[in-house]
Scaffold this active site. Structure first.
Site, PDB file in Angstrom:
ATOM      1  CG  ASP A   1      29.971  69.828  50.431  1.00  0.00           C
ATOM      2  OD1 ASP A   1      29.520  69.428  49.339  1.00  0.00           O
ATOM      3  OD2 ASP A   1      31.183  70.059  50.606  1.00  0.00           O
ATOM      4  CG  ASP A   2      24.414  72.955  50.541  1.00  0.00           C
ATOM      5  OD1 ASP A   2      23.861  71.847  50.451  1.00  0.00           O
ATOM      6  OD2 ASP A   2      24.071  73.835  51.339  1.00  0.00           O
TER       7      ASP A   2
END
Ligand code: 6R9
Length: 670
Positions: free
Chosen positions: A550-551
């Site tokens: 994810d980020d």
């Protein structure tokens, strides 16, 4: 259910001494993954309930839990109630519900009760070599009780939040344990966070008290924590939240009382009040499912998530994982370099070790001060046997001359540990060969703030290691690797790492936002807890963590959301947009020229809003960012540009404006 088979296999080794699990078992474990799922035949609940060893749901954890003190037991019902499947309703995890206990009692009074009152609980090493202190279990309990009594006296009650913003002084674990003793919910904020980050967390959990100190020395620097707390508390008042008491420890070696700014009526010196209180304090018995602490962690959107852990399961889980993953023995001297501001400092500086009656070393300073040999000098000074750290520290000390390591004997070391990021095989080998003289196994422990304790970890005496692999799941943990569609994949494979069934140390919710809890962790792959990490499994069944999918990014071992750094950059009046790696691509307001000064003031924005550790190393001017037509930034392309892998940009035809790629390449060294 292949995971079930796997944990039954590994559990079967537990009581007879893990030392005999051989390479053969590792291969068998690997094979079991590939076996036909529907061929598994489970024991009946009747058989399990009377068996010497049973599954986690039946009895396995309740056997272990009996080592702790419970005011009231959990009765005959199931010890776990869980629903991890969003399709079946609200996600819920409860362990030992209905039983009552107290984790501070278990970590101190119980250890003293078994005769270890005069054993050293805490060794403290200050920033300056030669500056140190220590506390026995008896003394630690007395200090905890005095603070607990003070907190009760000013009205802190069971369930109230207390924010702790302290560096690595003995007062930090003391404060955590004092809260736990009276059932208050602590929220430790890492003392490297800025006033704004601190304020954001105070505004979310609304504590009655904040506990801080006036200042701290880290290496050659002095950090004025009281000033930062003042700024945060002011920001909170401006947002309608006032905290009644700011309990401040006078950290004399960094700053004198007289020099500290003071708000009369709100600020109280720790040393003025706590000595006046009794050194005993009755325990608040809490339900196993009552909240123990909140710890904010970065998510992929701007607002940090308040990860909530409860008491009973967390207690049993952190104690057990500590014991087995580090092969803990009562004579060990344990040093974990993590700060209590992160989960590692909660589970493996404070709770796990004290619950085992361990002697724990806490270090105030920096690993390279006064020079790069400090850690190994400390190992010799205290005869540290278990040393637990992060790959970022290993890599930074590895760059220095070997003599910094070899000037210390390090012969006390027995087990080394690593956490926070994948440890690259070259760093693993240096840690193993140089620091550990090829003698000490390395426990590469994979876990998360959310998991509370180790999930995939070597048992150091048990199975052969592979540099860079976290090896196998801990007892009862059922990791699975799934593809994009959420299908479990077996054998040699790589994909998204999920967990299939709950474990006692799991977080129960995100504070005040159960919906975000479900959306972030349980909706991506229905039926599973999604870790956010990529993982591959090799032919022998070993797990290789490949990093976040994810980020969320890892900077110096600290977990930070790209979105948090981005919002700090964008808050700069001259910045229109930013995407962060922590190589930052920055787009300016139309017409604003690039300059060195602007670069510096952007970095400053991140430093002051989040903390120095998150400051971008590189700012790449970006006239435009590569975006899809729906406006999503294609970070994949940015990563390739940043790492100069220009022939691997891949398909850029889906970009709204493919020409931005050439512009970015042209500005690479601007
Ligand atoms: C304990 C902690 C969690 C994230 C996790 C993963 C990374 C942690 C690791 C590891 C590979 C290991 N991570 N340990 N990756 N090998 N041994 O660090 O918690 O701060 O919440 O970070 O850290 O990406 O998802 P937290």
């Amino acid at each position: 259910t292949s995971g079930h088979l796997r944990h039954v296999e590994s559990m079967a080794q537990l009581p007879s001494g893990a030392g005999r699990i051989s390479h053969l078992n590792a291969v068998v474990l690997g094979e079991s993954l590939a076996s036909e799922e529907h061929d598994l035949v489970f024991p009946s609940p009747e058989f399990s309930s009377q068996a010497l060893l049973s599954s986690p749901e039946h009895g396995f954890w309740s056997e272990i839990a009996k080592e702790f003190y419970w005011k009231k037991g959990w009765g005959d019902g199931p010890i776990v109630e869980q629903n991890l499947d969003v399709r079946k309703g609200t996600v819920k995890i409860e362990w030992f519900k209905g039983a009552t206990t107290n984790i501070c009692y278990n970590a101190l009074d119980r250890i003293i009760g078994r005769g270890d009152g005069n054993k050293i609980a805490l060794y403290w090493e200050g920033n300056e070599p030669g500056h140190d202190a220590k506390l026995t279990y008896n003394e630690l309990l007395e200090k905890v009780c005095q603070l607990a009594n003070y907190l009760k006296d000013i009205g802190v009650k069971k369930g109230d939040a207390v924010v702790i913003y302290l560096p690595m002084l003995m007062e930090l674990p003391i404060a955590m344990l004092a809260c736990a003793r009276i059932g208050a919910v602590h929220s430790v904020v890492f003392a490297g966070f800025s006033a704004e980050s601190l304020a954001q967390r105070i505004l979310d959990c609304r504590p009655k008290v904040i506990i801080t100190c006036n200042a701290v020395r880290r290496g050659p620097k002095v950090i004025h924590l009281k000033d930062i707390s003042d700024a945060a508390l002011l920001e909170c008042v401006n947002n309608g939240v006032s905290v009644g008491v700011c309990l401040t420890y006078e950290n004399q070696s960094a700053m004198k009382k007289e020099a500290t700014k003071w708000v009369e009526g709100r600020d109280i010196w720790w040393q003025d009040v706590t000595p006046k209180y009794p050194t005993t304090c009755a325990v608040e018995w809490v339900d196993a499912e009552d909240s123990l602490f909140l710890l904010y962690t970065s998510g992929s959107t701007g607002k940090p998530k308040g990860v909530l852990h409860t008491t009973g399961g967390y207690m049993v889980y952190t104690a057990t994982t500590f014991k087995y993953a580090f092969d803990y023995k009562p004579s060990d001297i344990y040093w974990c370099t993590a700060d209590c501001g992160w989960i590692t400092g909660h589970s493996y500086v404070t709770y796990g070790p004290f619950l085992n009656g361990a002697s724990v070393l806490v270090f105030e300073g920096a690993p390279n001060y006064p020079d790069a040999g400090r850690c190994w000098d400390i190992v010799d000074k205290y005869k540290v046997t278990l040393f637990y750290t992060a790959p970022t520290l290993v890599r930074s000390l590895m760059r220095e001359k070997t003599e910094y390591v070899t000037r210390a004997s390090r012969k006390s070391l027995r087990v080394l540990g690593s956490v926070g990021e994948p440890i690259n095989p070259s760093a693993w080998r240096w840690f193993f060969n140089v620091v550990g003289d090829s003698r000490c196994p390395i426990s590469d422990t994979w876990w998360q703030t959310e998991t509370g304790g180790f999930m995939i970890t070597p048992l150091p005496g048990a199975w052969p290691q592979k540099p860079g692999s976290a090896t196998f799941p801990f007892f009862g943990v059922q990791p699975v690797i799934v593809d994009e569609k959420g299908n479990e994949i077996g054998g040699e494979c790589s994909g998204y790492l999920c967990i299939k069934s709950s474990w006692p140390g799991a977080f129960r919710t995100l504070y005040g936002d159960h919906e975000r809890y479900e959306t972030t962790y349980f909706k991506p792959f229905p039926g599973y807890y999604f870790t956010g990490d990529g993982c591959s499994r090799d032919g022998d069944g070993y797990h290789w963590l490949t990093g976040r999918v994810d980020d969320v990014i890892n900077v110096s071992g600290h977990r930070i959301g790209t979105a948090e750094v981005e919002s700090a950059l964008v808050s700069h009046p001259q910045c229109a947009e930013a995407a962060v790696g922590i190589y930052a691509f920055v787009t300016l307001i139309d017409g604003v020229p690039y300059s060195q000064e602007l670069r510096q003031s952007l970095v400053l924005a991140v430093r002051s809003q989040i903390g120095a550790f998150a400051a971008p190393d590189k700012i790449h001017w970006a006239p435009g960012l590569p975006k899809t037509r729906s406006g999503k930034i294609m970070r994949r392309i940015l990563r390739k540009i940043a790492s100069r892998q220009l022939d691997e940009l891949g398909d850029i035809s889906t970009l709204a404006d493919p020409s931005v790629v050439d512009q970015l390449i042209a500005l690479t060294d601007s």
